[in-house]
Scaffold this motif. Structure first.
Motif, PDB file in Angstrom:
ATOM      1  N   ILE A 133       4.188   9.405  -2.148  1.00 40.19           N
ATOM      2  CA  ILE A 133       4.995   8.172  -2.306  1.00 40.19           C
ATOM      3  C   ILE A 133       5.556   7.793  -3.738  1.00 40.19           C
ATOM      4  CG2 ILE A 133       4.189   5.499  -2.282  1.00 40.19           C
ATOM      5  CD1 ILE A 133       1.938   6.977  -0.299  1.00 40.19           C
ATOM      6  N   ARG A 186       8.718   5.193  -5.760  1.00 37.71           N
ATOM      7  CA  ARG A 186       9.708   4.121  -5.619  1.00 37.71           C
ATOM      8  C   ARG A 186      10.895   4.914  -6.237  1.00 37.71           C
ATOM      9  NH1 ARG A 186       9.604  -1.335  -9.472  1.00 37.71           N
ATOM     10  NH2 ARG A 186      11.081  -2.404  -8.057  1.00 37.71           N
ATOM     11  N   ARG A 233       7.958  10.245   0.937  1.00 40.50           N
ATOM     12  CA  ARG A 233       8.308   8.946   1.144  1.00 40.50           C
ATOM     13  C   ARG A 233       8.820   7.974   0.098  1.00 40.50           C
ATOM     14  NH1 ARG A 233       5.651   7.686   5.896  1.00 40.50           N
ATOM     15  NH2 ARG A 233       4.631   9.741   6.833  1.00 40.50           N
ATOM     16  N   ARG A 266      10.488   3.411  -1.909  1.00 43.67           N
ATOM     17  CA  ARG A 266       9.727   2.242  -1.499  1.00 43.67           C
ATOM     18  C   ARG A 266       8.592   2.231  -2.550  1.00 43.67           C
ATOM     19  NH1 ARG A 266       7.103   1.290   4.091  1.00 43.67           N
ATOM     20  NH2 ARG A 266       7.075  -0.733   3.625  1.00 43.67           N
ATOM     21  N   PHE A 302       4.731  -0.037   0.118  1.00 40.71           N
ATOM     22  CA  PHE A 302       4.266   1.057   0.972  1.00 40.71           C
ATOM     23  C   PHE A 302       2.813   0.820   1.564  1.00 40.71           C
ATOM     24  CE2 PHE A 302       2.187   5.010   2.208  1.00 40.71           C
ATOM     25  CZ  PHE A 302       2.818   5.565   2.984  1.00 40.71           C
ATOM     26  N   CYS A 336       1.149  -0.211   5.196  1.00 39.71           N
ATOM     27  CA  CYS A 336       0.207   0.810   5.772  1.00 39.71           C
ATOM     28  C   CYS A 336      -0.989  -0.117   6.202  1.00 39.71           C
ATOM     29  CB  CYS A 336      -0.044   1.669   4.802  1.00 39.71           C
ATOM     30  SG  CYS A 336      -1.217   2.703   5.364  1.00 39.71           S
TER      31      CYS A 336
END
Ligand SMILES: C[S@@+](CC[C@H](N)C(=O)[O-])C[C@H]1O[C@@H](n2cnc3c(N)ncnc32)[C@H](O)[C@@H]1O
Length: 332
Positions: free
Chosen positions: A108, A110, A153, A156, A161, A165
Motif C-alpha cells: 500500500i 500513496r 495498491r 491512495r 486505504f 478497508c
C-alpha cells in the motif's frame, strides 16, 4: 525537468539561512503537490530505497527489512494476509514474505516511487536464485506485477486505504507492517486506529517511526528546527507532499493507551533513536537506555526548547528527545 529541479535547488539554497522563509517555500511546493495528486500524478522522485545499490546490496537491504518485520511479528514465518505500507520501489520483501508462508501480501503506497524495472527484475532474480522462488513467478520473466499473491495498491494514502478497508472489508489482515512510513502520513493516528480495525484478533500491527526533519532544515540548522515552525504553517507544508508530520512519541503512546483502556489491544513501544545521539544499539525501553545517552539527548532538547512552536511547549523533554520508535500492537 532538469531545469525545474535546478530552479528548485537554487530556491532552496537562497532560503537556506532562514527556516521560516524556507517553510514558506515548502508551503508553495506542497500546494504544487496538491495539484499534482488531484491530477493523478503520483510519481515520486528523489531518493528511492534501491536507487544506486548493486544487486547484492539490495538483497542485503531486503533481508534486513524482512528481519525487522519478523522481529516485529515475533515469528520466523508469516501466515495469512499481510499489508506492507510504503514499500518504496521494490516488492522484494513481499516476495520473501510469500516464500515464508504469507498467503497474500498487499503493498500500500500513496506514491509511485521512481524505480528501475531492470534493476528490480535483477533483485527478484537474485532473491529467486538464493531462495528458490520460481514457483512464485507468474510471468515469463521477473517483474513486480508478476509475483503470485503480491498486489500493489498504489495511489491512495494508507489513511484512505484503511478507512475504506475498515468500513467495507473489516478484519482481513493478520499483520500490518511499515518502516519509516508513519511519519509521512498526514493523519497517522486515525490511520493507525483503522489499521487495527482491519486486523484479525491475535494479529499484529507493527511500525518503525522516525521523528526527523528529512533534510528540510538540517544539516544547516539543528535537528529540532522543524519543531519551531507554527502548526498553522507546518500543516500546509506537509498535507500533500508526504513531508514528516511531527506526530511524536507522546501522541502514539496516548493513542495506544486509549486502545488498551478500551480493551482493544496490548502493545509494546521501544526507542530506536535519540536526538543528538542517533541510532541505539538495539530498540529498548526508555528506562533501559544508558543514562549518559539519555542525558545527552535531554540536554540537547533543553538547549533548543525556548524556540519551539507553542504546540511543543508543554511536551515533556523525554518525548522530544526520542527521535525513533518501534511499536507492536496485538489485537484482542
Ligand atoms: C522513506 S520511504 C520508506 C521505504 C521502506 N519502507 C524502507 O523502509 O526503506 C516512505 C514510503 O512511504 C510512502 N508513503 C508516504 N506517505 C504515505 C501515505 N500517506 N500512505 C502510504 N504510503 C505513504 C512513500 O511513497 C514511500 O514509499
Amino acid at each position: 525537468m532538469r531545469f525545474v529541479n535546478a530552479l528548485k535547488q537554487r530556491g532552496k539554497d537562497v532560503l537556506e539561512p532562514w527556516p521560516l522563509a524556507k517553510a514558506l517555500g515548502y508551503v508553495a511546493h506542497d500546494a504544487w503537490w496538491g495539484l499534482r495528486l488531484r491530477a493523478g500524478w503520483i510519481e515520486q522522485g528523489g531518493v528511492t530505497v534501491h536507487g544506486t545499490l548493486e544487486v547484492e546490496q539490495s538483497v542485503d537491504v531486503v533481508e534486513l527489512i524482512l528481519d525487522d518485520y519478523r522481529r516485529a511479528a515475533g515469528c520466523e514465518r508469516f501466515t495469512g494476509r499481510v499489508a506492507e505500507i510504503g514499500p518504496g520501489d521494490s516488492a522484494g520483501v513481499a516476495l520473501l514474505m510469500r516464500h515464508l508462508g504469507a498467503a497474500a501480501v498487499d503493498l500500500i503506497d500513496r506514491f509511485h516511487s521512481r524505480r528501475d524495472p531492470e534493476q528490480q527484475a535483477a533483485i527478484y532474480q537474485a532473491l529467486s536464485r538464493k531462495y528458490g522462488l520460481e514457483a512464485l513467478r507468474t510471468k515469463a520473466t521477473w517483474d513486480e506485477d508478476g509475483i503470485d499473491g503480491v498486489e500493489w495498491r498504489v495511489g491512495r494514502s494508507a489513511e484512505a486505504f484503511f478507512a475504506d478497508c475498515a468500513t467495507r472489508r473489516g478484519r482481513i489482515y493478520d499483520l500490518v507492517v511499515s518502516r519509516h512510513v508513519m511519519e509521512h502520513l498526514y493523519d497517522p493516528l486515525t490511520g493507525l486506529r483503522d489499521m487495527l480495525r482491519c486486523t484479525k484478533p491475535g494479529g499484529r500491527v507493527a511500525h518503525q517511526v522516525g521523528f526527523h526533519d528529512h533534510g528540510m532544515f538540517t544539516p544547516r540548522h539543528h535537528a529540532l528546527t522543524f519543531l519551531e515552525i507554527p502548526e498553522v504553517l507546518y500543516r500546509h507544508m506537509t498535507a500533500n507532499s508526504g513531508r514528516p508530520n511531527r506526530v511524536l512519541t507522546h501522541w502514539f503512546r496516548r493513542c495506544l493507551d486509549d486502545l488498551v483502556a478500551a480493551g482493544a489491544i496490548d502493545y509494546t513501544l521501544d526507542v530506536t533513536h535519540l536526538v543528538d545521539v542517533g541510532r541505539l544499539g538495539r530498540a529498548q525501553a526508555w528506562e533501559e537506555i544508558d543514562p549518559a545517552l539519555r542525558e545527552q539527548a535531554l540536554a540537547f532538547v533543553d538547549r533548543h526548547r525556548a524556540a519551539f512552536a507553542p504546540e511543543f511547549a508543554g511536551v515533556p523533554s523525554r518525548d522530544i528527545a526520542i527521535t525513533g520508535i518501534a511499536f507492536v500492537a496485538t489485537v484482542h
